[in-house]
Design a protein around this motif. Structure first.
Motif, PDB file in Angstrom:
ATOM      1  N   UNK A 111      34.731  36.716  48.684  1.00 31.52           N
ATOM      2  CA  UNK A 111      35.876  37.142  49.493  1.00 31.52           C
ATOM      3  C   UNK A 111      36.654  38.297  48.860  1.00 31.52           C
ATOM      4  N   UNK A 112      36.069  39.014  47.916  1.00 35.24           N
ATOM      5  CA  UNK A 112      36.759  40.117  47.256  1.00 35.24           C
ATOM      6  C   UNK A 112      35.986  41.420  47.457  1.00 35.24           C
ATOM      7  N   UNK A 113      36.727  42.513  47.646  1.00 38.98           N
ATOM      8  CA  UNK A 113      36.141  43.840  47.808  1.00 38.98           C
ATOM      9  C   UNK A 113      36.905  44.821  46.925  1.00 38.98           C
ATOM     10  N   UNK A 178      41.165  54.852  39.424  1.00 41.29           N
ATOM     11  CA  UNK A 178      41.733  53.515  39.370  1.00 41.29           C
ATOM     12  C   UNK A 178      40.897  52.616  40.264  1.00 41.29           C
ATOM     13  N   UNK A 179      40.449  51.478  39.737  1.00 42.85           N
ATOM     14  CA  UNK A 179      39.750  50.492  40.540  1.00 42.85           C
ATOM     15  C   UNK A 179      40.726  49.424  41.013  1.00 42.85           C
ATOM     16  N   UNK A 180      40.578  49.002  42.257  1.00 42.86           N
ATOM     17  CA  UNK A 180      41.430  47.957  42.820  1.00 42.86           C
ATOM     18  C   UNK A 180      40.547  46.927  43.516  1.00 42.86           C
ATOM     19  N   UNK A 181      40.975  45.675  43.464  1.00 46.02           N
ATOM     20  CA  UNK A 181      40.239  44.598  44.122  1.00 46.02           C
ATOM     21  C   UNK A 181      41.207  43.812  44.987  1.00 46.02           C
ATOM     22  N   UNK A 182      40.830  43.580  46.234  1.00 40.32           N
ATOM     23  CA  UNK A 182      41.636  42.799  47.145  1.00 40.32           C
ATOM     24  C   UNK A 182      40.772  41.826  47.920  1.00 40.32           C
ATOM     25  N   UNK A 183      41.423  40.864  48.555  1.00 38.00           N
ATOM     26  CA  UNK A 183      40.725  39.873  49.353  1.00 38.00           C
ATOM     27  C   UNK A 183      40.861  38.486  48.761  1.00 38.00           C
ATOM     28  N   UNK A 184      41.022  37.493  49.621  1.00 41.11           N
ATOM     29  CA  UNK A 184      41.164  36.123  49.151  1.00 41.11           C
ATOM     30  C   UNK A 184      42.409  35.895  48.324  1.00 41.11           C
ATOM     31  N   UNK A 185      43.456  36.708  48.553  1.00 42.40           N
ATOM     32  CA  UNK A 185      44.692  36.593  47.796  1.00 42.40           C
ATOM     33  C   UNK A 185      44.736  37.435  46.548  1.00 42.40           C
TER      34      UNK A 185
END
Length: 340
Positions: A111-113, A178-185
């Motif tokens: 659930x993360x991208x 910059x890397x970012x991860x979102x999804x599933x809170x």
């Protein structure tokens, strides 16, 4: 931004609009910032930004007040979510490179991208940028001076469930990523690396099964990328308890150039060897960094990642907490620290 000089400094921030790259850059300034003190730029309140919303990049320049002599500062950024109680933070980068490595690339994995913000650090020249994922898929973009491009982890044909890494190259100018991860809170951020080391340190690593789902329960997942030009064998992830005692180690499989391998305190046998020390078992690390850890002496754990001499490694650790009371997973990332 903190002025690390002993004298006053003038700070200039140039904002570039990613949604309209041809727009005139917006400039905000702070003058006579005392040595050692800090100032902030709130994108929601600074008068220089008149639009209701802004998506872009920024370049910060500083001089000693009343002169053209460069001044030293440090900077950090905190981004607050607009759709919930989440935030992410990352540091300002003082130097770019034409090749930047990202140990984590995800497309709807658990659930993360992931997403990459790629910024051209030149204020005069454009550049062509290529994002090459570890599965061979690519994404390209042209960046005008100071501009940024956003690259989603599902772009370039990456399938659902993809978990890999990426290498980002620039044809003409230095870039920062910059890397970012979102999804599933989750709401995390980490810096791209332009150089690696054969030994890396992670000062904060934990894993719990007993407390998972509570505010104090955390899982640490580690991504180790080979940023060298040849395959690397013999990388070992060593898990140390709060007293600095070795309580387990994970021998990673061979890592090809640009690729990554994962580790955690409860890795599966298929990802590498289990712990060779007879007095420790994999199950003993199910409470790594917690009082129940085998040989532990309280909260706290750390990791050393050691590769063969001359190897070039980069790593990111994701610290996740599952809060069952609110039905969400929160997380934050940090980059491994090279050990010289």
């Amino acid at each position: 931004m903190q002025n690390t000089e002993t004298v006053n400094a003038d700070i200039k921030v140039t904002f570039y609009n990613a949604d309209n790259p041809a727009a005139t850059p917006i400039i905000a300034t702070r003058t006579n910032v005392p040595g050692g003190s800090a100032v902030s730029f709130d994108m929601g309140t600074i008068s220089e930004i008149s639009a209701a919303s802004f998506n872009g990049s920024a370049i910060v320049e500083t001089t000693r007040s009343g002169s053209t002599t460069p001044a030293n500062i440090v900077a950090s950024v905190m981004e607050l979510a607009t759709n919930g109680p989440a935030a992410r933070a990352f540091e300002g980068v003082n130097q770019g490179a034409t090749t930047v490595y990202m140990p984590s690339a995800l497309c709807n994995f658990a659930n993360a991208t992931s997403a990459y913000a790629v910024t051209n650090t030149s204020q005069t020249g454009a550049t062509d940028v290529t994002v090459t994922f570890s599965n061979g898929n690519t994404v390209t973009a042209n960046l005008l001076a100071g501009a940024k491009a956003s690259v989603n982890g599902c772009s370039g044909g990456n399938p659902d469930g993809y978990s890999g890494s990426a290498t980002i190259t620039s044809s003409a100018t230095d870039i920062v990523v910059i890397g970012k991860v979102g999804g599933g809170g989750r709401s995390t951020a980490f810096l791209g690396d332009s150089a690696g080391a054969s030994t890396l340190a992670l000062p904060y690593v934990r894993w719990t099964e007993e407390r998972w789902g509570t505010p104090t329960g955390q899982h640490a997942s580690i991504a180790v990328q080979n940023i060298g030009t040849s395959a690397v064998s013999g990388v070992v992830v060593r898990y140390l308890n709060a007293s600095g005692q070795l309580v387990g180690q994970h021998a990673l499989p061979t890592i090809n150039p640009g690729a990554k391998k994962n580790s955690s305190a409860v890795w599966s046998d298929s990802e590498g060897s289990t712990q060779p020390q007879g007095s420790f078992t994999q199950a003993s690390l199910q409470e790594f960094g917690y009082p129940l850890s085998n040989g532990g002496s309280g909260f706290g754990g750390s990791v050393l990642i050691e590769g063969p001499a001359g190897s070039q490694l980069s790593a990111v650790v994701r610290i996740a907490s599952r809060i069952d009371s609110i039905g969400s997973t929160v997380a934050e990332d940090f980059n491994a620290i090279p050990v010289q």
